[in-house]
Write an enzyme that holds these catalytic residues in place. Structure first.
Site, PDB file in Angstrom:
ATOM      1  N   SER A  16       0.852  -1.189   0.000  1.00  0.00           N
ATOM      2  CA  SER A  16       0.000   0.000   0.000  1.00  0.00           C
ATOM      3  C   SER A  16       0.884   1.232   0.000  1.00  0.00           C
ATOM      4  O   SER A  16       2.074   1.160   0.313  1.00  0.00           O
ATOM      5  CB  SER A  16      -0.941   0.003   1.210  1.00  0.00           C
ATOM      6  OG  SER A  16      -0.204  -0.102   2.416  1.00  0.00           O
ATOM      7  N   GLU A  18       1.108   5.722   0.586  1.00  0.00           N
ATOM      8  CA  GLU A  18       0.532   6.915   1.194  1.00  0.00           C
ATOM      9  C   GLU A  18       0.976   8.160   0.441  1.00  0.00           C
ATOM     10  O   GLU A  18       2.134   8.287   0.043  1.00  0.00           O
ATOM     11  CB  GLU A  18       0.956   7.022   2.661  1.00  0.00           C
ATOM     12  CG  GLU A  18       0.358   8.228   3.371  1.00  0.00           C
ATOM     13  CD  GLU A  18       0.515   8.124   4.872  1.00  0.00           C
ATOM     14  OE1 GLU A  18      -0.021   7.149   5.445  1.00  0.00           O
ATOM     15  OE2 GLU A  18       1.174   9.003   5.458  1.00  0.00           O
ATOM     16  N   THR A  49      -3.326  11.696   3.216  1.00  0.00           N
ATOM     17  CA  THR A  49      -3.250  12.360   4.514  1.00  0.00           C
ATOM     18  C   THR A  49      -3.965  13.711   4.499  1.00  0.00           C
ATOM     19  O   THR A  49      -4.312  14.250   3.447  1.00  0.00           O
ATOM     20  CB  THR A  49      -1.787  12.621   4.917  1.00  0.00           C
ATOM     21  OG1 THR A  49      -1.242  13.662   4.089  1.00  0.00           O
ATOM     22  CG2 THR A  49      -0.948  11.363   4.774  1.00  0.00           C
ATOM     23  N   TYR A  50      -4.157  14.238   5.708  1.00  0.00           N
ATOM     24  CA  TYR A  50      -4.394  15.674   5.879  1.00  0.00           C
ATOM     25  C   TYR A  50      -3.034  16.353   5.833  1.00  0.00           C
ATOM     26  O   TYR A  50      -2.005  15.724   6.075  1.00  0.00           O
ATOM     27  CB  TYR A  50      -4.966  15.963   7.262  1.00  0.00           C
ATOM     28  CG  TYR A  50      -6.462  15.910   7.395  1.00  0.00           C
ATOM     29  CD1 TYR A  50      -7.272  15.347   6.432  1.00  0.00           C
ATOM     30  CD2 TYR A  50      -7.070  16.432   8.528  1.00  0.00           C
ATOM     31  CE1 TYR A  50      -8.639  15.299   6.596  1.00  0.00           C
ATOM     32  CE2 TYR A  50      -8.431  16.387   8.705  1.00  0.00           C
ATOM     33  CZ  TYR A  50      -9.217  15.821   7.743  1.00  0.00           C
ATOM     34  OH  TYR A  50     -10.568  15.773   7.908  1.00  0.00           O
ATOM     35  N   ALA A  52      -0.433  19.254   7.607  1.00  0.00           N
ATOM     36  CA  ALA A  52      -0.065  19.497   8.999  1.00  0.00           C
ATOM     37  C   ALA A  52      -1.169  20.289   9.696  1.00  0.00           C
ATOM     38  O   ALA A  52      -1.703  21.252   9.155  1.00  0.00           O
ATOM     39  CB  ALA A  52       1.254  20.261   9.068  1.00  0.00           C
ATOM     40  N   HIS A  78      -7.536   9.818   5.355  1.00  0.00           N
ATOM     41  CA  HIS A  78      -7.130  10.139   6.729  1.00  0.00           C
ATOM     42  C   HIS A  78      -8.151  11.097   7.340  1.00  0.00           C
ATOM     43  O   HIS A  78      -8.695  11.975   6.661  1.00  0.00           O
ATOM     44  CB  HIS A  78      -5.758  10.810   6.731  1.00  0.00           C
ATOM     45  CG  HIS A  78      -4.636   9.871   6.471  1.00  0.00           C
ATOM     46  ND1 HIS A  78      -3.426   9.963   7.127  1.00  0.00           N
ATOM     47  CD2 HIS A  78      -4.524   8.807   5.633  1.00  0.00           C
ATOM     48  CE1 HIS A  78      -2.623   9.007   6.702  1.00  0.00           C
ATOM     49  NE2 HIS A  78      -3.265   8.297   5.788  1.00  0.00           N
ATOM     50  N   ARG A 108      -5.342  11.131  15.865  1.00  0.00           N
ATOM     51  CA  ARG A 108      -5.570  12.352  16.624  1.00  0.00           C
ATOM     52  C   ARG A 108      -5.141  13.556  15.802  1.00  0.00           C
ATOM     53  O   ARG A 108      -5.840  14.555  15.716  1.00  0.00           O
ATOM     54  CB  ARG A 108      -4.796  12.332  17.949  1.00  0.00           C
ATOM     55  CG  ARG A 108      -5.149  13.516  18.853  1.00  0.00           C
ATOM     56  CD  ARG A 108      -4.071  13.827  19.858  1.00  0.00           C
ATOM     57  NE  ARG A 108      -2.868  14.366  19.230  1.00  0.00           N
ATOM     58  CZ  ARG A 108      -1.800  14.752  19.893  1.00  0.00           C
ATOM     59  NH1 ARG A 108      -1.748  14.615  21.210  1.00  0.00           N
ATOM     60  NH2 ARG A 108      -0.757  15.244  19.247  1.00  0.00           N
ATOM     61  N   GLY A 109      -3.963  13.480  15.187  1.00  0.00           N
ATOM     62  CA  GLY A 109      -3.417  14.593  14.423  1.00  0.00           C
ATOM     63  C   GLY A 109      -2.485  15.440  15.267  1.00  0.00           C
ATOM     64  O   GLY A 109      -2.484  15.385  16.499  1.00  0.00           O
ATOM     65  N   ASP A 110      -1.680  16.230  14.579  1.00  0.00           N
ATOM     66  CA  ASP A 110      -0.722  17.114  15.240  1.00  0.00           C
ATOM     67  C   ASP A 110      -1.365  18.443  15.582  1.00  0.00           C
ATOM     68  O   ASP A 110      -2.352  18.853  14.965  1.00  0.00           O
ATOM     69  CB  ASP A 110       0.487  17.356  14.331  1.00  0.00           C
ATOM     70  CG  ASP A 110       1.227  16.065  14.011  1.00  0.00           C
ATOM     71  OD1 ASP A 110       1.310  15.203  14.908  1.00  0.00           O
ATOM     72  OD2 ASP A 110       1.705  15.926  12.874  1.00  0.00           O
ATOM     73  N   LYS A 169      -7.741   0.980  20.729  1.00  0.00           N
ATOM     74  CA  LYS A 169      -8.203   1.295  19.374  1.00  0.00           C
ATOM     75  C   LYS A 169      -8.873   0.078  18.749  1.00  0.00           C
ATOM     76  O   LYS A 169      -9.919   0.184  18.095  1.00  0.00           O
ATOM     77  CB  LYS A 169      -7.026   1.780  18.509  1.00  0.00           C
ATOM     78  CG  LYS A 169      -6.488   3.137  18.898  1.00  0.00           C
ATOM     79  CD  LYS A 169      -5.217   3.480  18.116  1.00  0.00           C
ATOM     80  CE  LYS A 169      -4.650   4.828  18.528  1.00  0.00           C
ATOM     81  NZ  LYS A 169      -3.394   5.162  17.804  1.00  0.00           N
ATOM     82  N   GLN A 180       4.140   3.952  12.281  1.00  0.00           N
ATOM     83  CA  GLN A 180       5.106   4.982  11.906  1.00  0.00           C
ATOM     84  C   GLN A 180       6.296   4.273  11.256  1.00  0.00           C
ATOM     85  O   GLN A 180       6.570   3.099  11.545  1.00  0.00           O
ATOM     86  CB  GLN A 180       5.560   5.727  13.172  1.00  0.00           C
ATOM     87  CG  GLN A 180       6.636   6.761  12.962  1.00  0.00           C
ATOM     88  CD  GLN A 180       6.203   7.847  11.994  1.00  0.00           C
ATOM     89  OE1 GLN A 180       6.449   7.726  10.792  1.00  0.00           O
ATOM     90  NE2 GLN A 180       5.544   8.872  12.493  1.00  0.00           N
ATOM     91  N   PHE A 220      12.482  14.842   9.612  1.00  0.00           N
ATOM     92  CA  PHE A 220      11.215  14.141   9.852  1.00  0.00           C
ATOM     93  C   PHE A 220      11.293  13.313  11.144  1.00  0.00           C
ATOM     94  O   PHE A 220      10.366  13.306  11.952  1.00  0.00           O
ATOM     95  CB  PHE A 220      10.893  13.200   8.688  1.00  0.00           C
ATOM     96  CG  PHE A 220      10.424  13.863   7.424  1.00  0.00           C
ATOM     97  CD1 PHE A 220      10.133  15.216   7.385  1.00  0.00           C
ATOM     98  CD2 PHE A 220      10.279  13.120   6.260  1.00  0.00           C
ATOM     99  CE1 PHE A 220       9.699  15.820   6.221  1.00  0.00           C
ATOM    100  CE2 PHE A 220       9.841  13.709   5.087  1.00  0.00           C
ATOM    101  CZ  PHE A 220       9.554  15.072   5.069  1.00  0.00           C
ATOM    102  N   HIS A 270       3.535  -0.752   3.998  1.00  0.00           N
ATOM    103  CA  HIS A 270       2.900   0.533   3.690  1.00  0.00           C
ATOM    104  C   HIS A 270       3.997   1.552   3.410  1.00  0.00           C
ATOM    105  O   HIS A 270       4.771   1.897   4.302  1.00  0.00           O
ATOM    106  CB  HIS A 270       2.039   0.984   4.873  1.00  0.00           C
ATOM    107  CG  HIS A 270       1.242   2.217   4.596  1.00  0.00           C
ATOM    108  ND1 HIS A 270       0.129   2.218   3.775  1.00  0.00           N
ATOM    109  CD2 HIS A 270       1.390   3.504   5.025  1.00  0.00           C
ATOM    110  CE1 HIS A 270      -0.378   3.444   3.725  1.00  0.00           C
ATOM    111  NE2 HIS A 270       0.378   4.235   4.464  1.00  0.00           N
TER     112      HIS A 270
END
Length: 291
Positions: A16, A18, A49-50, A52, A78, A108-110, A169, A180, A220, A270
């Site tokens: 997969s 991203e 993704t979204y 940042a 996402h 959750r997101g940053d 979860k 990650q 990163f 991934h």
């Protein structure tokens, strides 16, 4: 197709990829060209993704909807807790449902830019675990989540916290977890074994980041908590200014990492593509005997 069904039906490990939503029309053109090139390796699903801090939501929605409408690929959108109330999230999910989007990766997101810590908006969520439970109530989506084999960078309890939250979860409705990125397979194997001992049964899919620019990876990794092993620094630092050499070595090392993971029975790989196709395709082509 739903991610849960894709994983359940798989007879071989899955690939997969991203992507992130580009901020410009030119960047989006490049993304679609990259997607076209990656269709040659038949990825099981594509996640988007979204940006940042939860930005680029409209571009995320547009891209996953177009993937659904115009390609044979299965998109995963996402979704984060950042800057959105329950009502706003419900409205977005209704749009996804109407567009035939079946898969969500819940995070959750940053914290948004300019904020030093995450804060939920009024009527929103503070944790991915709560977002997953909400998603399960909102419709028949297949839900993926994130996990951190080396521990979330904000965690005070280290890897043990991540195992506990991953179990929660799962209990709240997640169908699969994507990690990650990491470079130390032994850290992943220890994490996977500990998750199994804690009652985690959902598929845990390793995240892979081929090194194409070492300085970028150092940056990163300082933000996301990924460890750069000494052996990787020793190989990369002497050639860090030669991007072609870095890319070639990055592909070599990632292919070796992936082969070890596949041999150890992971359900898939991934790839964090950074909206480029070359490295993922090259690595895949070195692993065809295992895929």
């Amino acid at each position: 197709m739903k991610l849960s069904k894709i994983l359940a039906a798989a007879e071989r490990p899955l690939i997969s990829c991203e992507f992130f939503p580009p901020k410009t029309d030119k960047g989006e053109e490049n993304l679609w060209q990259c997607l076209k090139e990656l269709q040659a390796i038949n990825p099981a699903y594509i996640s988007v993704t979204y940006g940042a801090g939860g930005t680029t939501q409209d571009r995320t929605k547009g891209i996953v909807t177009r993937i659904k409408q115009e390609t044979g690929l299965s998109p995963v959108a996402h979704l984060t807790c950042v800057g959105a109330s329950k009502d706003e999230l419900a409205a977005l999910l209704a749009d996804y449902r109407a567009a035939g989007i079946e898969n969500i990766l819940a995070l959750r997101g940053d914290a948004p830019e300019g904020m030093d810590r995450f804060e939920a908006v009024a009527g929103g969520f503070s944790h991915a675990t709560d977002l997953i439970a909400f998603l399960r109530e909102q419709g028949d989506f297949s839900i993926a989540c994130a996990t951190y084999p080396e521990g979330h960078p904000e965690s005070k309890g280290g890897v043990e916290d991540d195992i506990r939250y991953l179990k929660l979860k799962q209990d709240n409705g997640a169908d699969a977890a994507v990690t990650q990125y990491f470079f130390d397979n032994d850290a992943f194997f220890r994490f996977r074994d500990a998750c199994t001992a804690a009652g985690v049964t959902l598929p845990i899919i390793p995240g892979i980041m081929p090194v194409g620019n070492f300085d970028q990876i150092v940056r990163f990794s300082s933000m996301c908590g990924a460890t750069i092993p000494d052996w990787l620094r020793a190989r990369m630092e002497p050639i860090r200014e030669d991007l072609d050499a870095v890319k070639a070595l990055g592909i070599e090392l990632a292919a070796k990492q992936c082969r070890e993971l596949l041999t150890a029975g992971v359900p898939g790989l991934h790839f964090y593509t950074l909206n480029k196709s070359e490295a993922t395709i090259a690595i895949h082509n070195q692993l065809t005997d295992l895929l």
